[in-house]
Design an enzyme around this catalytic site. Structure first.
Site, mmCIF file in Angstrom:
data_model
loop_
_atom_site.group_PDB
_atom_site.id
_atom_site.type_symbol
_atom_site.label_atom_id
_atom_site.label_comp_id
_atom_site.label_asym_id
_atom_site.label_seq_id
_atom_site.Cartn_x
_atom_site.Cartn_y
_atom_site.Cartn_z
ATOM 1 N N ARG A 65 0.850 -1.186 0.000
ATOM 2 C CA ARG A 65 0.000 0.000 0.000
ATOM 3 C C ARG A 65 0.882 1.232 0.000
ATOM 4 O O ARG A 65 1.551 1.530 1.004
ATOM 5 C CB ARG A 65 -0.937 -0.037 1.207
ATOM 6 C CG ARG A 65 -1.956 -1.163 1.114
ATOM 7 C CD ARG A 65 -2.809 -1.048 -0.140
ATOM 8 N NE ARG A 65 -4.018 -1.863 -0.051
ATOM 9 C CZ ARG A 65 -5.106 -1.633 -0.777
ATOM 10 N NH1 ARG A 65 -5.137 -0.633 -1.660
ATOM 11 N NH2 ARG A 65 -6.165 -2.404 -0.653
ATOM 12 N N ALA A 77 -10.853 -7.155 -1.301
ATOM 13 C CA ALA A 77 -11.744 -5.991 -1.311
ATOM 14 C C ALA A 77 -11.533 -5.203 -2.582
ATOM 15 O O ALA A 77 -10.500 -5.333 -3.234
ATOM 16 C CB ALA A 77 -11.465 -5.102 -0.103
ATOM 17 N N GLU A 93 -14.538 -9.089 -7.261
ATOM 18 C CA GLU A 93 -13.243 -8.866 -6.604
ATOM 19 C C GLU A 93 -12.673 -10.161 -6.028
ATOM 20 O O GLU A 93 -11.471 -10.401 -6.107
ATOM 21 C CB GLU A 93 -13.375 -7.801 -5.507
ATOM 22 C CG GLU A 93 -13.631 -6.386 -6.033
ATOM 23 C CD GLU A 93 -12.402 -5.750 -6.696
ATOM 24 O OE1 GLU A 93 -11.283 -6.280 -6.551
ATOM 25 O OE2 GLU A 93 -12.575 -4.721 -7.379
ATOM 26 N N GLU A 97 -9.129 -11.304 -7.538
ATOM 27 C CA GLU A 97 -7.960 -11.210 -6.663
ATOM 28 C C GLU A 97 -7.475 -12.563 -6.153
ATOM 29 O O GLU A 97 -6.286 -12.758 -5.950
ATOM 30 C CB GLU A 97 -8.264 -10.279 -5.477
ATOM 31 C CG GLU A 97 -8.560 -8.855 -5.952
ATOM 32 C CD GLU A 97 -8.621 -7.854 -4.824
ATOM 33 O OE1 GLU A 97 -8.761 -8.259 -3.653
ATOM 34 O OE2 GLU A 97 -8.541 -6.642 -5.118
ATOM 35 N N GLU A 141 -1.883 -5.291 -10.799
ATOM 36 C CA GLU A 141 -2.271 -5.560 -9.419
ATOM 37 C C GLU A 141 -1.395 -6.681 -8.866
ATOM 38 O O GLU A 141 -1.621 -7.855 -9.167
ATOM 39 C CB GLU A 141 -3.749 -5.938 -9.359
ATOM 40 C CG GLU A 141 -4.455 -5.438 -8.124
ATOM 41 C CD GLU A 141 -5.985 -5.556 -8.251
ATOM 42 O OE1 GLU A 141 -6.671 -5.020 -7.374
ATOM 43 O OE2 GLU A 141 -6.476 -6.187 -9.192
#
Lengths: 183, 183
Positions: A65, A77, A93, A97, A141
């Site tokens: 992050r 999330a 999601e 993910e 991602e």
């Protein structure tokens, strides 16, 4: 006596837009008649999922992050797309993910992560009856997916290894729900 | 294989400053070699306090939060002043907002409310041995102070009346601590 705590908008100005964040600055009238200024982020809302495998393990992620320059342990999330139903966001999601699909979805509630300077709401779902689906993660991602038992998870909350508030709050809601409704 | 998840800053620009919020936009290098953009709030950090009375009741506040135009049930909390020790912040905010002083302070940990777009950290304290001090609330800070038992509080988390993530997370930490360390 019931106090009137409401603040009223006098005028509103957009400070940042066009990128990831929209930031507003409003002039407001306080309950005592004074005026002040409020600055806040406009957010589309999000969904966090507590995915529980048949053996009781929870599916988690490690993600970097940038604002804190730190890797966090988090529940899956993501943001709600424009016009998207929140359950669809959760299902999308979770699959994107972690690669998992869930047969059962239980809405546990909603939380507000940052009431001082953001209008974000995060809807909380418990997902079980998991099976592997077709994972389609965005190439930008980067994350690691892994599993922990609820006991291990709670130990990591106690020890300070898990500090993400949406993850802690969602685990709390899930743990309380599962006590009364064994899966 | 241990993935490198780190994102590196290429350049940084301040989008908003001078008011309540500072907002930055950074160009970043992703682990896969692509570039992207990150926008985030710079925050001084905060402290949230779980103040427990001798009879087990918890001291809470109702406060209007402008970004959501809604009154929230919250634990006492506030921002760290520049150079201030976090324990002093907790003691100052508890007194200012509720009028209580505490003999005993236990650090329960720290949480991150908004890791996607803010560097805010919230330090969590349990405070007990409470007595009434000299309240000095800012005249523009409108709030109601009230008490609930831990049972009532948890029922309000379950029912969705309490949705503030810092309050839910801090209650979770406090409840787990007090199970093992009866006050």
């Amino acid at each position: 006596m019931l106090l009137d705590l409401t603040e009223h908008c006098i005028s509103s100005e957009t400070m940042v837009s066009g990128g990831m964040l929209t930031v507003k600055r409003d002039q407001v009238l306080l309950p005592n008649g004074n005026t002040s200024q409020r600055e806040y982020v406009i957010h589309p809302g999000a969904v966090v999922v507590v995915p529980v495998l048949e053996d009781g393990h929870v599916v988690l992620e490690k993600q970097f992050r940038y604002p804190l320059h730190q890797v966090f342990i988090e529940l899956p999330a993501g943001k709600i797309d424009a016009g998207e139903d929140v359950l669809i966001t959760g299902q999308r999601e979770l699959l994107e993910e972690t690669g998992y699909q869930a047969q059962q979805w239980v809405k546990l509630g909603a939380i507000h992560p940052c009431i001082g300077y953001s209008n974000e709401v995060i809807h909380v779902y418990l997902a079980y009856g998991l099976s592997k689906g077709l994972q389609q993660r965005d190439e930008d991602e980067a994350m690691e997916v892994f599993m922990l038992s609820m006991q291990e998870l709670l130990a990591k909350v106690d020890s300070g290894e898990i500090t993400d508030a949406k993850t802690i709050s969602a685990l709390f809601l899930a743990e309380r729900y599962m006590k009364n409704h064994p899966l």
